[in-house]
Design an enzyme around this catalytic site. Structure first.
Site, PDB file in Angstrom:
ATOM      1  NE  ARG A  11     -12.165   9.650  14.009  1.00 14.61           N
ATOM      2  CZ  ARG A  11     -11.136   9.682  14.856  1.00 14.61           C
ATOM      3  NH1 ARG A  11     -10.034   9.007  14.591  1.00 14.61           N
ATOM      4  NH2 ARG A  11     -11.194  10.388  15.963  1.00 14.61           N
ATOM      5  CE1 TYR A  18      -9.912   4.774 -10.875  1.00 10.41           C
ATOM      6  CE2 TYR A  18      -8.963   5.168  -8.705  1.00 10.41           C
ATOM      7  CZ  TYR A  18      -9.934   5.422  -9.654  1.00 10.41           C
ATOM      8  OH  TYR A  18     -10.918   6.329  -9.382  1.00 10.41           O
ATOM      9  CG  ASP A  66      -6.404  -2.488  -7.198  1.00 13.98           C
ATOM     10  OD1 ASP A  66      -7.379  -3.227  -6.999  1.00 13.98           O
ATOM     11  OD2 ASP A  66      -6.495  -1.313  -7.610  1.00 13.98           O
ATOM     12  CE  LYS A  80     -14.824   0.784  -9.222  1.00 11.29           C
ATOM     13  NZ  LYS A  80     -14.448   1.489  -8.009  1.00 11.29           N
TER      14      LYS A  80
HETATM   15  C1  LIG Z   1      -8.859  -1.003 -10.163  1.00 13.82           C
HETATM   16  C2  LIG Z   1      -9.277   0.065  -9.195  1.00 13.82           C
HETATM   17  N1  LIG Z   1      -8.626   0.173  -8.032  1.00 13.82           N
HETATM   18  C3  LIG Z   1      -8.957   1.118  -7.141  1.00 13.82           C
HETATM   19  C4  LIG Z   1      -9.972   2.019  -7.376  1.00 13.82           C
HETATM   20  C5  LIG Z   1     -10.285   3.076  -6.362  1.00 13.82           C
HETATM   21  O1  LIG Z   1     -11.379   2.717  -5.598  1.00 13.82           O
HETATM   22  P1  LIG Z   1     -12.448   3.759  -5.005  1.00 13.82           P
HETATM   23  O2  LIG Z   1     -13.095   4.472  -6.148  1.00 13.82           O
HETATM   24  O3  LIG Z   1     -13.366   2.879  -4.217  1.00 13.82           O
HETATM   25  O4  LIG Z   1     -11.696   4.697  -4.122  1.00 13.82           O
HETATM   26  C6  LIG Z   1     -10.711   1.925  -8.563  1.00 13.82           C
HETATM   27  C7  LIG Z   1     -11.812   2.859  -8.842  1.00 13.82           C
HETATM   28  O5  LIG Z   1     -12.409   2.856  -9.897  1.00 13.82           O
HETATM   29  C8  LIG Z   1     -10.338   0.932  -9.501  1.00 13.82           C
HETATM   30  O6  LIG Z   1     -10.967   0.807 -10.685  1.00 13.82           O
END
Ligand SMILES: Cc1ncc(COP(=O)(O)O)c(C=O)c1O
Length: 395
Positions: free
Chosen positions: A59, A112, A184, A209
């Site tokens: 961890r 998101y 992001d 992704k």
């Molecule tokens: C643009 C974007 N940022 C963050 C996230 C969150 O990531 P996670 O699902 O790995 O927690 C997503 C999830 O679909 C996303 O599409």
């Protein structure tokens, strides 16, 4: 590894390093051990105190996580990076590390849904408030920032209408008020845009992704200044949000083809957007390559190599036409509640990713009943266009 080589080259070689004198494993070993044994207390203490390199308990960090972190830091041009169990673990740990009760966050209302839930549901209980803005509207962001604003959170490209915030201008705006810009970059990856080079303080990704690329490895990663990353790492450890070694190992394998994949995603999305824009069943296409895109100029300036595989389009027949199209595309282009796979997938944002938002807000965001988001994969664009032509023929 030469710092002058191209990103595609560095990605392909990521993780290929070995102790001096040993043969080079082209794929790093997978270390699944959750704990290591030590010969005496002094050597364990040196590792726990950070005086000697090593790992104690998983961890706190482990070999495969570290290999992934170093690879992402290198590609992002960052001093450091920390991996986490998911993208949401990455942003939660970041906000908890850098904001406290009484602080304020400015965030894109196009962000998101999970990020919006964190900001709207969890953070208020900790005394951290958020103002939502359109990050592509600098004047609105400027009005929202206050002396208590610690973080400005934006997405490099927004979901699902692929808006393009002006990152250098946002960085300047945030810094003038003593706030940090956190980006992001899940939709774009360092192959297309490195936010730190445009003034951002931190960049984060959802690993399953484009970074991982094959819908197989879970994870998140945050990269930036080493001091900030250390603080975020502490949150990750306290929250128990460490990435598992196997996911880190899988993500690194995916990362190796990042440069090639992003080129193919960008080309495919641009060609499919061009096809859809001329189709009579389609009333609107959201893609930065289209001349009617509201930030086409910003996109051309920030993304000379393309904007990846994301686009959305609106069907003239509304919601009913959406159901018909999904049925006709079947398994060729499946309905799938994620994105960025090497294969093309689609979602219906109004009833999936954005389902928690009230109707008036959906309309304000352009998320209509007839809107489909396409995550264009690396297939030959002419095949995709052929499949879409057939499926749209009945609309
Ligand atoms: C643009 C974007 N940022 C963050 C996230 C969150 O990531 P996670 O699902 O790995 O927690 C997503 C999830 O679909 C996303 O599409």
């Amino acid at each position: 590894m030469s710092s002058r080589s191209h990103l595609t080259t560095r990605a392909a070689r990521a993780g290929a390093h070995s102790p001096p004198g040993e043969a080079l494993p082209l794929v790093p070993a997978l270390h699944q051990a959750t704990v290591h044994g030590y010969p005496d207390l002094a050597s364990l203490h040196r590792v726990l105190d950070g005086e000697q390199h090593g790992h104690a308990y998983y961890r706190f960090g482990h070999y495969n996580g570290q290999v992934l972190e170093q690879a992402v830091a290198d590609l992002e041009g960052a001093d450091g990076a920390v991996a986490s169990a998911s993208g949401m673990a990455a942003i939660s740990s970041t906000v908890l590390a850098l904001a406290e009760a009484g602080d304020h966050v400015v965030a894109d209302r196009n962000a998101y849904g999970g990020t919006r839930s964190l900001l709207g549901v969890d953070l208020p209980r900790l005394g951290i408030t958020t103002t939502l803005v359109d990050a592509a509207d600098l004047a609105e962001v400027g009005r929202a920032v206050t002396p208590r604003t610690r973080l400005v959170l934006v997405e490099a490209l927004t979901n699902p209408t692929v808006r393009v915030p002006d990152l250098p201008a946002l960085a300047e705006l945030a810094h003038n008020s003593g706030a940090r810009l956190v980006v992001d970059a899940t939709f774009v990856t360092p192959a297309l845009l490195r936010p730190l080079e445009h003034g951002a303080d931190l960049v984060w990704h959802s690993v399953p992704k484009y970074l991982g690329g094959h819908s197989a490895a879970m994870g998140g990663v945050v990269a930036g200044d080493a001091g900030l990353v250390d603080r975020i790492r502490q949150s990750v450890v306290h929250l128990g949000a460490t990435l598992g070694p196997f996911d880190a190992w899988m993500a690194l394998l995916g990362l190796k083809t990042l440069g090639l994949r992003m080129r193919a995603h960008s080309r495919g999305a641009t060609e499919v957007a061009g096809f859809l824009a001329l189709h009579p069943a389609v009333t609107r296409v959201h893609h930065p390559s289209r001349p009617d895109h509201p930030q086409a100029g910003t996109a051309a300036r920030l993304y000379p190599d393309g904007t990846g595989g994301m686009l959305s389009f609106e069907l003239a027949g509304g919601r009913r036409a959406v159901d018909d199209l999904i049925a006709r595309l079947g398994h060729a282009i499946p309905l799938s509640p994620s994105l960025a796979d090497v294969a093309t997938t689609l979602v219906h944002p109004a009833t999936t990713t954005h389902r928690s938002l009230p109707v008036d807000e959906l309309e304000a965001l352009g998320v209509t009943g007839g809107l489909i988001r396409l995550s264009v994969g690396i297939e030959e664009p002419s095949d995709l266009i052929g499949e879409l032509t057939t499926a749209l023929a009945g609309n």
